[in-house]
Design a protein around this motif. Structure first.
Motif, PDB file in Angstrom:
ATOM      1  N   ARG A   1      10.709  -3.836 -14.544  1.00 29.02           N
ATOM      2  CA  ARG A   1      10.240  -3.382 -13.237  1.00 29.02           C
ATOM      3  C   ARG A   1       9.557  -4.550 -12.539  1.00 29.02           C
ATOM      4  O   ARG A   1       8.794  -5.288 -13.168  1.00 29.02           O
ATOM      5  CB  ARG A   1       9.251  -2.228 -13.372  1.00 29.02           C
ATOM      6  CG  ARG A   1       8.726  -1.720 -12.033  1.00 29.02           C
ATOM      7  CD  ARG A   1       7.772  -0.554 -12.221  1.00 29.02           C
ATOM      8  NE  ARG A   1       6.514  -0.973 -12.805  1.00 29.02           N
ATOM      9  CZ  ARG A   1       5.458  -1.388 -12.105  1.00 29.02           C
ATOM     10  NH1 ARG A   1       5.534  -1.435 -10.774  1.00 29.02           N
ATOM     11  NH2 ARG A   1       4.338  -1.757 -12.698  1.00 29.02           N
ATOM     12  N   ILE A   2       9.854  -4.737 -11.270  1.00 32.41           N
ATOM     13  CA  ILE A   2       9.142  -5.730 -10.470  1.00 32.41           C
ATOM     14  C   ILE A   2       8.538  -5.036  -9.260  1.00 32.41           C
ATOM     15  O   ILE A   2       9.049  -4.013  -8.784  1.00 32.41           O
ATOM     16  CB  ILE A   2      10.042  -6.904 -10.005  1.00 32.41           C
ATOM     17  CG1 ILE A   2      11.197  -6.394  -9.127  1.00 32.41           C
ATOM     18  CG2 ILE A   2      10.557  -7.694 -11.189  1.00 32.41           C
ATOM     19  CD1 ILE A   2      11.989  -7.514  -8.486  1.00 32.41           C
ATOM     20  N   SER A   3       7.445  -5.584  -8.776  1.00 34.69           N
ATOM     21  CA  SER A   3       6.782  -5.035  -7.595  1.00 34.69           C
ATOM     22  C   SER A   3       6.275  -6.201  -6.755  1.00 34.69           C
ATOM     23  O   SER A   3       5.370  -6.925  -7.171  1.00 34.69           O
ATOM     24  CB  SER A   3       5.620  -4.121  -8.004  1.00 34.69           C
ATOM     25  OG  SER A   3       4.992  -3.579  -6.854  1.00 34.69           O
TER      26      SER A   3
ATOM     27  N   GLY B   1       9.931  -4.964  -2.590  1.00 36.74           N
ATOM     28  CA  GLY B   1       9.160  -3.791  -2.983  1.00 36.74           C
ATOM     29  C   GLY B   1       9.189  -3.605  -4.488  1.00 36.74           C
ATOM     30  O   GLY B   1       9.120  -4.566  -5.250  1.00 36.74           O
ATOM     31  N   GLU B   2       9.328  -2.355  -4.911  1.00 37.45           N
ATOM     32  CA  GLU B   2       9.402  -2.055  -6.345  1.00 37.45           C
ATOM     33  C   GLU B   2      10.839  -1.768  -6.741  1.00 37.45           C
ATOM     34  O   GLU B   2      11.516  -0.958  -6.100  1.00 37.45           O
ATOM     35  CB  GLU B   2       8.517  -0.857  -6.699  1.00 37.45           C
ATOM     36  CG  GLU B   2       8.510  -0.538  -8.187  1.00 37.45           C
ATOM     37  CD  GLU B   2       7.496   0.520  -8.564  1.00 37.45           C
ATOM     38  OE1 GLU B   2       7.867   1.463  -9.292  1.00 37.45           O
ATOM     39  OE2 GLU B   2       6.325   0.410  -8.142  1.00 37.45           O
ATOM     40  N   GLN B   3      11.308  -2.438  -7.779  1.00 40.66           N
ATOM     41  CA  GLN B   3      12.676  -2.238  -8.272  1.00 40.66           C
ATOM     42  C   GLN B   3      12.661  -2.114  -9.784  1.00 40.66           C
ATOM     43  O   GLN B   3      11.830  -2.718 -10.466  1.00 40.66           O
ATOM     44  CB  GLN B   3      13.578  -3.414  -7.868  1.00 40.66           C
ATOM     45  CG  GLN B   3      13.710  -3.611  -6.366  1.00 40.66           C
ATOM     46  CD  GLN B   3      14.694  -4.719  -6.017  1.00 40.66           C
ATOM     47  OE1 GLN B   3      15.629  -4.987  -6.752  1.00 40.66           O
ATOM     48  NE2 GLN B   3      14.466  -5.368  -4.885  1.00 40.66           N
ATOM     49  N   ARG B   4      13.581  -1.330 -10.303  1.00 40.73           N
ATOM     50  CA  ARG B   4      13.715  -1.147 -11.745  1.00 40.73           C
ATOM     51  C   ARG B   4      15.157  -1.421 -12.161  1.00 40.73           C
ATOM     52  O   ARG B   4      16.090  -1.223 -11.382  1.00 40.73           O
ATOM     53  CB  ARG B   4      13.339   0.283 -12.158  1.00 40.73           C
ATOM     54  CG  ARG B   4      11.888   0.643 -11.908  1.00 40.73           C
ATOM     55  CD  ARG B   4      11.617   2.114 -12.211  1.00 40.73           C
ATOM     56  NE  ARG B   4      10.241   2.467 -11.938  1.00 40.73           N
ATOM     57  CZ  ARG B   4       9.265   2.452 -12.855  1.00 40.73           C
ATOM     58  NH1 ARG B   4       9.557   2.088 -14.097  1.00 40.73           N
ATOM     59  NH2 ARG B   4       8.032   2.783 -12.534  1.00 40.73           N
TER      60      ARG B   4
ATOM     61  N   ASP C   1       5.036  -7.446  -2.804  1.00 42.72           N
ATOM     62  CA  ASP C   1       4.579  -7.032  -1.484  1.00 42.72           C
ATOM     63  C   ASP C   1       5.451  -7.706  -0.432  1.00 42.72           C
ATOM     64  O   ASP C   1       5.027  -8.624   0.274  1.00 42.72           O
ATOM     65  CB  ASP C   1       3.101  -7.424  -1.303  1.00 42.72           C
ATOM     66  CG  ASP C   1       2.542  -6.941   0.034  1.00 42.72           C
ATOM     67  OD1 ASP C   1       3.177  -6.052   0.641  1.00 42.72           O
ATOM     68  OD2 ASP C   1       1.494  -7.466   0.468  1.00 42.72           O
TER      69      ASP C   1
END
Length: 212
Positions: free
Chosen positions: A149-151, A158-161, A153
């Protein structure tokens, strides 16, 4: 059989020639600096990792090889255990910023089956590390199964899995083509420190505040 390619070093900006050569069983993955006297070697082993800042660098007895991550990813994805990697600079060429060119290079050379069982690590208990907003965990399993998972700004990230189970076809389709990306403000800092001299839209995806 041997296979070769040529490209630019991401951080050095130098033209780098790379050649892959077969090695016998239990040799491991070995890098060789053919540009240095005596053609010294560095084993691709965890104990030799000296930096992971904007690239993975391995070093042994004062001999350094940088930006090895995409090539090693290709070897892992294709199950290559034994190979000699000859380079004439202190860095592996970045190519298009992914593992895909190296996948093609290895496939074109051909992969030979070797009978000896390779040494491997088996995870016996859970290991978890947390540093601020970053965390990693390794758990016992019968096969490689990775979830990430990355997050960021940033409006385009954004946030991706993502999840991956080891399979050569899945690696070539979903992981191998994934390209290096970074933020423009970080690139400017890198340039100020003499890094990313070979970076360009040909080998990296660069994000401004709201665009690619």
């Amino acid at each position: 059989q041997p296979a070769a390619c040529c490209g630019i070093g991401l951080h050095s900006g130098l033209i780098v020639n790379l050649e892959l050569r077969p090695l016998p069983p239990s040799s491991g993955i070995v890098f060789q600096r053919v540009d240095l006297p005596g053609r010294p070697t560095v084993a691709a082993a965890v104990r030799n990792v000296t930096s992971t800042v904007f690239a993975t660098t391995i070093e042994s007895r004062g001999v350094r090889i940088g930006t090895v991550e995409h090539l090693l990813a290709a070897f892992a994805g294709l199950g290559v255990d034994n190979v000699l990697v000859q380079v004439d600079a202190a860095e592996v060429p970045i190519m298009d910023g992914s593992a895909l060119p190296f996948l093609d290079l290895v496939r074109n050379a051909g992969i030979a089956g070797q009978e000896e069982v390779q040494p491997h690590l088996r995870i016996l208990r859970a290991v978890e590390i947390v540093e601020g907003a970053r965390a990693a965990g390794i758990y016992p399993a019968d096969e490689l199964d990775v979830t990430c998972r990355i997050s960021f700004d940033h409006p385009l990230i954004g946030e991706q899995r993502g999840s991956y189970r080891h399979d050569e076809r899945e690696f070539a389709r979903g992981i191998g083509p994934a390209r290096t990306f970074g933020l423009k403000r970080d690139v400017e800092i890198l340039l100020e420190h003499g890094m990313a001299r070979g970076g360009s839209p040909d080998n990296a995806v660069v994000l401004t505040e709201d665009a690619v």
